[in-house]
Each structure stands twice: as C-alpha cells, then as structure tokens.
Design a protein around this motif. Structure first.
Motif, PDB file in Angstrom:
ATOM      1  N   TYR A 198      -7.672  15.883   5.855  1.00 24.94           N
ATOM      2  CA  TYR A 198      -7.882  15.131   4.615  1.00 24.94           C
ATOM      3  C   TYR A 198      -8.646  13.840   4.894  1.00 24.94           C
ATOM      4  N   ILE A 199      -8.222  13.092   5.891  1.00 24.31           N
ATOM      5  CA  ILE A 199      -8.873  11.818   6.223  1.00 24.31           C
ATOM      6  C   ILE A 199     -10.302  12.050   6.701  1.00 24.31           C
ATOM      7  N   LYS A 200     -10.506  13.048   7.538  1.00 28.64           N
ATOM      8  CA  LYS A 200     -11.854  13.338   8.027  1.00 28.64           C
ATOM      9  C   LYS A 200     -12.778  13.753   6.889  1.00 28.64           C
ATOM     10  N   ASP A 201     -12.249  14.526   5.933  1.00 28.69           N
ATOM     11  CA  ASP A 201     -13.055  14.920   4.773  1.00 28.69           C
ATOM     12  C   ASP A 201     -13.450  13.703   3.946  1.00 28.69           C
ATOM     13  N   LEU A 202     -12.536  12.754   3.775  1.00 32.97           N
ATOM     14  CA  LEU A 202     -12.863  11.521   3.053  1.00 32.97           C
ATOM     15  C   LEU A 202     -13.986  10.765   3.756  1.00 32.97           C
TER      16      LEU A 202
ATOM     17  N   GLU B  57       0.827  -1.220   0.000  1.00 32.55           N
ATOM     18  CA  GLU B  57       0.000   0.000   0.000  1.00 32.55           C
ATOM     19  C   GLU B  57       0.856   1.263   0.000  1.00 32.55           C
ATOM     20  N   THR B  58       2.061   1.153  -0.513  1.00 39.14           N
ATOM     21  CA  THR B  58       2.980   2.291  -0.542  1.00 39.14           C
ATOM     22  C   THR B  58       2.388   3.479  -1.279  1.00 39.14           C
ATOM     23  N   ASP B  59       1.627   3.212  -2.333  1.00 29.03           N
ATOM     24  CA  ASP B  59       1.018   4.303  -3.095  1.00 29.03           C
ATOM     25  C   ASP B  59       0.035   5.103  -2.235  1.00 29.03           C
ATOM     26  N   ILE B  60      -0.721   4.409  -1.409  1.00 27.64           N
ATOM     27  CA  ILE B  60      -1.663   5.089  -0.507  1.00 27.64           C
ATOM     28  C   ILE B  60      -0.896   5.912   0.516  1.00 27.64           C
ATOM     29  N   TRP B  61       0.133   5.328   1.089  1.00 27.33           N
ATOM     30  CA  TRP B  61       0.965   6.023   2.088  1.00 27.33           C
ATOM     31  C   TRP B  61       1.596   7.270   1.474  1.00 27.33           C
ATOM     32  N   ASP B  62       2.153   7.141   0.291  1.00 28.76           N
ATOM     33  CA  ASP B  62       2.794   8.280  -0.363  1.00 28.76           C
ATOM     34  C   ASP B  62       1.797   9.391  -0.634  1.00 28.76           C
ATOM     35  N   HIS B  63       0.594   9.015  -1.070  1.00 25.07           N
ATOM     36  CA  HIS B  63      -0.441  10.024  -1.327  1.00 25.07           C
ATOM     37  C   HIS B  63      -0.815  10.752  -0.032  1.00 25.07           C
ATOM     38  N   LEU B  64      -0.992  10.001   1.028  1.00 27.79           N
ATOM     39  CA  LEU B  64      -1.326  10.616   2.318  1.00 27.79           C
ATOM     40  C   LEU B  64      -0.210  11.544   2.784  1.00 27.79           C
ATOM     41  N   GLN B  65       1.021  11.136   2.598  1.00 31.36           N
ATOM     42  CA  GLN B  65       2.149  11.957   3.026  1.00 31.36           C
ATOM     43  C   GLN B  65       2.241  13.255   2.232  1.00 31.36           C
ATOM     44  N   SER B  66       1.684  13.282   1.043  1.00 29.28           N
ATOM     45  CA  SER B  66       1.736  14.495   0.229  1.00 29.28           C
ATOM     46  C   SER B  66       0.683  15.525   0.653  1.00 29.28           C
ATOM     47  N   GLN B  67      -0.224  15.144   1.533  1.00 33.10           N
ATOM     48  CA  GLN B  67      -1.273  16.060   2.002  1.00 33.10           C
ATOM     49  C   GLN B  67      -0.713  16.953   3.112  1.00 33.10           C
ATOM     50  N   ASP B  68      -1.035  18.256   3.040  1.00 37.88           N
ATOM     51  CA  ASP B  68      -0.558  19.186   4.067  1.00 37.88           C
ATOM     52  C   ASP B  68      -1.187  18.871   5.421  1.00 37.88           C
ATOM     53  N   LYS B  69      -2.494  18.723   5.443  1.00 37.01           N
ATOM     54  CA  LYS B  69      -3.211  18.484   6.694  1.00 37.01           C
ATOM     55  C   LYS B  69      -3.816  17.088   6.626  1.00 37.01           C
TER      56      LYS B  69
END
Length: 65
Positions: free
Chosen positions: A48-52, A32-44
């Motif tokens: 971001y997770i709460k909005d999802l 799931e590295t792609d998911i982790w990398d995407h999350l790491q690119s988010q400022d907040k």
C-alpha cells in the motif's frame, strides 16, 4: 555458529540480502491516529505504501513534463 536448521550458506545469503535492503521507520504521533488506523486497515501495508509513493512519483513526473 550455526544451528541445525541454518547452514553457513544460508546465513551468508541472509546477511548479503539484509545489506541490500533499505529500511525506513515512520513515527505516528497521537494527532495522526486517523492515518495510523487507516494504515492498519490495509492487508498489505508495505505494498500500500509503495503504491502511494509510485503514484506520487508518476504525478510529479507528469507535472515536470
């Protein structure tokens, strides 16, 4: 036991706050590295997770109507 920077009242307030806060830990596997990398690119990340989740909740509610 307080230090010079934190009063007893502050310690009690912190403890009370921590009792009300709910925490969650999520594990990301190597596949799931792609998911982790995407999350790491988010400022907040938290926002971001709460909005999802809110978006998913709204979609689910709409489907149930």
């Amino acid at each position: 036991m307080t230090d010079n920077k934190t009063s007893e009242a502050q310690l009690k307030a912190i403890k009370k706050y921590k009792e009300k806060v709910k925490r969650l830990t999520v594990d990301f596997y190597p596949s799931e590295t792609d998911i982790w990398d995407h999350l790491q690119s988010q400022d907040k990340k938290q926002t971001y997770i709460k909005d999802l989740i809110r978006g998913d909740m709204a979609e689910t509610k709409k489907e149930q109507s």
